[in-house]
Every structure is written in C-alpha cells, then in structure tokens.
Design a protein around this motif. Sequence first.
Motif, PDB file in Angstrom:
ATOM      1  N   ASN A  68       0.668  -1.441  -0.111  1.00 21.67           N
ATOM      2  CA  ASN A  68      -0.030   0.037   0.033  1.00 21.67           C
ATOM      3  C   ASN A  68       0.699   1.212   0.219  1.00 21.67           C
ATOM      4  OD1 ASN A  68      -2.422  -1.485   0.001  1.00 21.67           O
ATOM      5  ND2 ASN A  68      -2.513  -1.235   2.380  1.00 21.67           N
ATOM      6  N   ARG A  69       2.106   1.059   0.364  1.00 26.46           N
ATOM      7  CA  ARG A  69       2.915   2.362   0.533  1.00 26.46           C
ATOM      8  C   ARG A  69       4.384   2.272  -0.397  1.00 26.46           C
ATOM      9  NH1 ARG A  69       1.252   5.833   4.701  1.00 26.46           N
ATOM     10  NH2 ARG A  69       3.346   6.565   4.509  1.00 26.46           N
ATOM     11  N   ILE A  70       4.606   1.027  -0.830  1.00 26.09           N
ATOM     12  CA  ILE A  70       5.735   1.241  -1.651  1.00 26.09           C
ATOM     13  C   ILE A  70       5.740   1.713  -2.744  1.00 26.09           C
ATOM     14  CG2 ILE A  70       5.266  -0.923  -2.799  1.00 26.09           C
ATOM     15  CD1 ILE A  70       8.884  -0.119  -1.136  1.00 26.09           C
ATOM     16  N   GLY A  71       4.652   1.980  -3.703  1.00 25.25           N
ATOM     17  CA  GLY A  71       4.598   2.570  -4.614  1.00 25.25           C
ATOM     18  C   GLY A  71       4.858   4.074  -4.734  1.00 25.25           C
ATOM     19  N   ARG A  72       4.897   4.793  -3.429  1.00 23.78           N
ATOM     20  CA  ARG A  72       5.107   6.245  -3.258  1.00 23.78           C
ATOM     21  C   ARG A  72       6.445   6.398  -3.485  1.00 23.78           C
ATOM     22  NH1 ARG A  72       3.651   7.830   2.628  1.00 23.78           N
ATOM     23  NH2 ARG A  72       3.568   9.810   1.636  1.00 23.78           N
ATOM     24  N   GLY A  73       7.623   5.393  -3.392  1.00 23.31           N
ATOM     25  CA  GLY A  73       8.910   5.879  -3.566  1.00 23.31           C
ATOM     26  C   GLY A  73       9.229   5.676  -5.141  1.00 23.31           C
ATOM     27  N   ARG A  74       8.563   5.109  -6.034  1.00 24.41           N
ATOM     28  CA  ARG A  74       8.791   5.092  -7.316  1.00 24.41           C
ATOM     29  C   ARG A  74       9.298   6.281  -8.082  1.00 24.41           C
ATOM     30  NH1 ARG A  74       4.105   1.344  -7.850  1.00 24.41           N
ATOM     31  NH2 ARG A  74       4.888  -0.743  -7.558  1.00 24.41           N
ATOM     32  N   SER A  75       8.283   7.343  -7.820  1.00 19.79           N
ATOM     33  CA  SER A  75       8.643   8.609  -8.865  1.00 19.79           C
ATOM     34  C   SER A  75       9.846   9.276  -7.958  1.00 19.79           C
ATOM     35  CB  SER A  75       7.426   9.413  -8.510  1.00 19.79           C
ATOM     36  OG  SER A  75       6.894   9.770  -7.213  1.00 19.79           O
ATOM     37  N   TYR A  76      10.017   9.059  -6.795  1.00 21.99           N
ATOM     38  CA  TYR A  76      10.975   9.783  -6.062  1.00 21.99           C
ATOM     39  C   TYR A  76      12.542   9.058  -6.636  1.00 21.99           C
ATOM     40  CZ  TYR A  76       9.881  12.848  -2.400  1.00 21.99           C
ATOM     41  OH  TYR A  76       9.093  13.988  -1.911  1.00 21.99           O
ATOM     42  N   VAL A  77      12.551   7.869  -6.569  1.00 18.64           N
ATOM     43  CA  VAL A  77      13.853   7.223  -7.163  1.00 18.64           C
ATOM     44  C   VAL A  77      13.861   7.363  -8.798  1.00 18.64           C
ATOM     45  CG1 VAL A  77      12.939   5.092  -7.822  1.00 18.64           C
ATOM     46  CG2 VAL A  77      15.329   5.196  -7.142  1.00 18.64           C
ATOM     47  N   ARG A  78      12.999   7.496  -9.388  1.00 21.06           N
ATOM     48  CA  ARG A  78      13.054   7.732 -10.878  1.00 21.06           C
ATOM     49  C   ARG A  78      13.580   9.227 -11.194  1.00 21.06           C
ATOM     50  NH1 ARG A  78      10.725   4.383 -14.433  1.00 21.06           N
ATOM     51  NH2 ARG A  78       9.210   2.833 -13.705  1.00 21.06           N
TER      52      ARG A  78
END
Length: 252
Positions: A68-78
């Motif tokens: 539920n929360r891991i996806g929040r980091g995708r844009s940050y790392v991209r």
Amino acid sequence: MSRYDDGNEFPAYVPVAERRARNAEAVKYLTQKNPHIHPIVVTGRTLASTWWGQAWNKNLERYADFANRIGRGRSYVRHGAVIDLSLNGGMVTALVQGSRQKPYQVEVAIEPLKAQTWSAIVKASEGQITSLSDLVQGRFPKTLATLFSDHGGLFPTPAQIHMRCSCPDWATLCKHVAAVLYGIGVRLDEDPTLFFGLRNVTVNDLISQAVADKADTLLKKSEAKSARALDADNTEDLGALFGIDLDDGNKP
C-alpha cells in the motif's frame, strides 16, 4: 504530524522537470562536500533490468505490509531524489532530497539470513551454478530461481527489514524509505554480488561446490577416456608382441 515535506495539508504541485533539476542540483552541491557520494540513477523505463534487481523489487511488492505504500517511492527514485546510497553489509544508508533544502537521512537494516536456510540453499544449488558470471546474470534453472525468491528463501521478509527516516512522516515506510528500497534494486542491477553482503552470506559458497562438482565430473570423464585409450593401446601392443592381429571388438 504532517504527512508532507513542507508541512502543508495540500502541498503545491512541482513539475517533474523542476524536481529533476532540484535533485541534480542537490547532487552537485553534495559532491562538492563529499566527492564519494553515489546517487541512484535510473536510465531506462524499468527500475530494474537484471534478475536480481527485479527479484528484489518483486519481493518488496508482494507483501501486504509494503504494497500500500511502496509505490510512493517509485517517482522519487525515478526523478533522482536518492542523492546518495551506500551498502555496507546488512546496513543501507542514504540521503533523499525532499522539498526542503536539507536532504532526509534514511537507514535500512537487513537481518542476516539464517544459517539453516543458507545451508539448505547451498545444498540445493550443488552442481546447478557453473560460474559466478552465470549466478550474477541469473542464468540458472527455474527451480533454483523459485527457491531463491520463494517466501523464506534468499530475500528478506518485512519483519527482517528495519527502517528509519529523519522526515516528519508518521509512517515507518514513508516515501523516502520506499525510494531507498527501490534504490537498493538499482544497486543490485549494477552489482548483484552486493545482495549476498546484505544477507551476510558468502557468494562463493554457491559457486565453489558447483565448480568442484563440475571438476569432479570432468575428471571422471577424462579418466574413463584415458582408460579406453589405454585398453586400445594394450590390444595393439599384444598383437605386435605375438605377431597376430587381435580383434578389439570395434572392427567390422
């Protein structure tokens, strides 16, 4: 406690180009103070392209604790927000740039793999991995890949991953930590052998036995071939000794 970097209920939207530029500027500034920083750079469409990087990410995403929360980091790392990330054994330390000027400090500790689990994996891998190159490139049987990635295999469960971030987010798995977790997958793309340091096991344990088994097989084949050659030579020597033509059983 606010869930947002700037402390507002509804933070202002920041265009992607501006985020990338801001993160690049943060890397440039930090490099002047510390030339040894190692930012996470995602160049392709996917966050990971190797077997090890992809398996790391899939492991994170399959757990309800993270899903539920891991996806929040995708844009940050991209967008280059992970401006520094280093792996030292089972400890990962990182700096993540948010909307504030000072980057957030993130720590992720991975528990060592249990000795019993590692022994079982090493035993199951005997004779199936021919070289370190094959291992790091994910060239091994599917049964072994399943063993590695199954629950309770090589990859850590949520309970074995301990996280801390200096941001004010109330959640343990904030977007900065999530970005770092994906950043680990990028690092494993660059050097899959780092994974074994994360779990405090020795990669050569998987290779040495496999190489030994292969060498033993080759030696046995060589000895068998030499024995066949010796038998043929003995037939010819006996024929010459007695002046007769001995049938070695292979002639028509």
